[in-house]
Design an enzyme around this catalytic site. Sequence first.
Site, PDB file in Angstrom:
ATOM      1  CB  VAL A  11      -0.939   0.004   1.233  1.00  0.00           C
ATOM      2  CG1 VAL A  11      -1.655   1.348   1.360  1.00  0.00           C
ATOM      3  CG2 VAL A  11      -1.958  -1.102   1.103  1.00  0.00           C
ATOM      4  N   GLY A  12       1.840   1.299   0.917  1.00  0.00           N
ATOM      5  CA  GLY A  12       2.631   2.511   1.090  1.00  0.00           C
ATOM      6  C   GLY A  12       3.386   2.917  -0.165  1.00  0.00           C
ATOM      7  CB  VAL A  85       2.955  -0.037   9.785  1.00  0.00           C
ATOM      8  CG1 VAL A  85       3.986   1.072   9.765  1.00  0.00           C
ATOM      9  CG2 VAL A  85       1.855   0.262  10.787  1.00  0.00           C
ATOM     10  CB  THR A 127      -7.169  -2.355   7.215  1.00  0.00           C
ATOM     11  OG1 THR A 127      -7.089  -1.990   5.831  1.00  0.00           O
ATOM     12  CG2 THR A 127      -8.591  -2.777   7.561  1.00  0.00           C
ATOM     13  CG  LEU A 217     -12.475  -3.543   9.757  1.00  0.00           C
ATOM     14  CD1 LEU A 217     -12.773  -3.804  11.219  1.00  0.00           C
ATOM     15  CD2 LEU A 217     -11.398  -4.516   9.268  1.00  0.00           C
ATOM     16  CB  CYS A 272      -7.226  -7.342   2.541  1.00  0.00           C
ATOM     17  SG  CYS A 272      -5.861  -6.189   2.333  1.00  0.00           S
TER      18      CYS A 272
END
Length: 456
Positions: A11-12, A85, A127, A217, A272
């Site tokens: 993601v980062g 993170v 998340t 979520l 995820c």
Amino acid sequence: MEILGIGAGYVGGPTMAMIADKCPEHRVTVVDINEEKIARWNSDNLPIYEPGLDELVQRVRGRNLFFSTDVDEGIRRADMIFVTVNTPTKSFGYGSGYASDLQYWELTARKIKENSDRPKIVIEKSTVPVRTAAAMERILHSESNGVNFEVLSSPEFMAEGTAVRDLNDPDRVLIGGRHDTETGRKAMDAVVDVFANWVPRERIICSNIWSAELSKLTANAFLAQRVSSINAISALCEKTEADVNEVALAIGMDDRIGSMFLKPSVGFGGSCFKKDLLSLVYLCESYGLTEQAEYWHQVVKMNEHQMERFAKRVINQMFNTLAGKRIVIMGCAFKADTGDTRESPGLTVARYLLDERADLVLSDPKALENARIDMADAPVRYIEDPYEAAQGAHALVVCTEWAQYRDLDFEAIYAAMNKPAFVFDGRNILKHEELFEIGFHVFPIGKKALTRFETS
Ligand code: NAD
Ligand code: UDX
């Protein structure tokens, strides 16, 4: 403005690269404690595979995008910090196997506090369970040295394999914050301004911070639920000669249902869905909402069942013995167009087949580097080229929907395989009739098997 991303992962990396690309007036730095990862972000061999990512990074790296291991310095310079993170499932103590492990997030919050001598905006992109921001605010403001931190939640909705496209043209950007204070409103405006550089205003939605945390979520739970729902129906199709692709088409044309996320599969994977569902289950339980927890838990259970059901089918159809038979797992990535193998159905199925002492070959165009790490303990071989992998094989087991698998020369593959030759298509991507004509015994998901044998 100095913008910092903490956590240079799936993601980062792409998210901060997109911000740098779209906001040339800001300086963007991405930091990570993993030196090898940062070295790769600074090289031509990026640590992740995503279509379009190499070009994006090459365009901005060294211009206004920088990768570094100096977390403290990054924080000191930053005005706005995106935290990306990892928040994996906890594997110890209370909530083990369900709750999110927030140790990396908390360490990050402590680092931010230690290295800040002026106000900063801190944005959760990871998340997290709903109300995590409250805990982070408490850490940031404990023994306060007078520095104010505004904590916001802007969960990331990009999917792997389409990350660059999703970030470039998101369905929506969600920014959750505090409308009830002047500094809270200002912080939200500042984050909106960053995204407004390329995202139309009407697609930037602001909410309260708890709604933003919970929306992430919830989105993943709903998406995963659709996959488990169609997969549950696929089992019924196999018993009744209904065709799950026809059922998916018929229901998907109802606008109220919609056609996306109805592809039957060997099961969903990725870092995820399972993690976020289990986190939701734990969250419901911890608020005493047992029925709700059970409801969402079933989505995970159906997925585990689908993977096991698929593996059992391979075993049953191959005369209940796989010992010594060469079987090719086609696809180790959890979906096409990524090299990511986290929670990959292909590797889960591989473990079931290894228990039967199959002679396994793992094949994949992009994910073998990660598969080697995940399967380091297992007696398997890795062969990228499907033709070479299929030499002398008894069965091909398709677990990832790589487009290139569709157009292989199956006549040549059949000729090179042991007979009877089996294909188990865990993604329904191959041309089943054609394969049957060639001589294969074909077992799709949720459709009639094409075989000259009696099926069980
Ligand atoms: P990842 O494991 O690929 O990356 C996380 C990175 O954070 C790692 O490189 C790790 O070294 C680094 N890190 C951990 N602690 C650190 C610290 N104290 N300081 C600096 N760096 C630190 O994880 P990811 O897939 O990018 O996911 C990150 C978060 O985003 C998770 O919460 C995940 O649920 C969420 N998310 C993931 C996706 C996805 O498609 N992968 C999509 C949306 C949201
Ligand atoms: C997901 C969410 O889609 C994304 O919004 C979120 O930010 C992160 O989690 P990701 O896990 O990267 O993204 O991929 P996704 O496309 O959602 O696929 C997840 C799994 O479901 C894959 O294994 C995929 O193959 C499977 N899947 C998806 C199906 O089996 N059938 C479908 O119809 C769709």
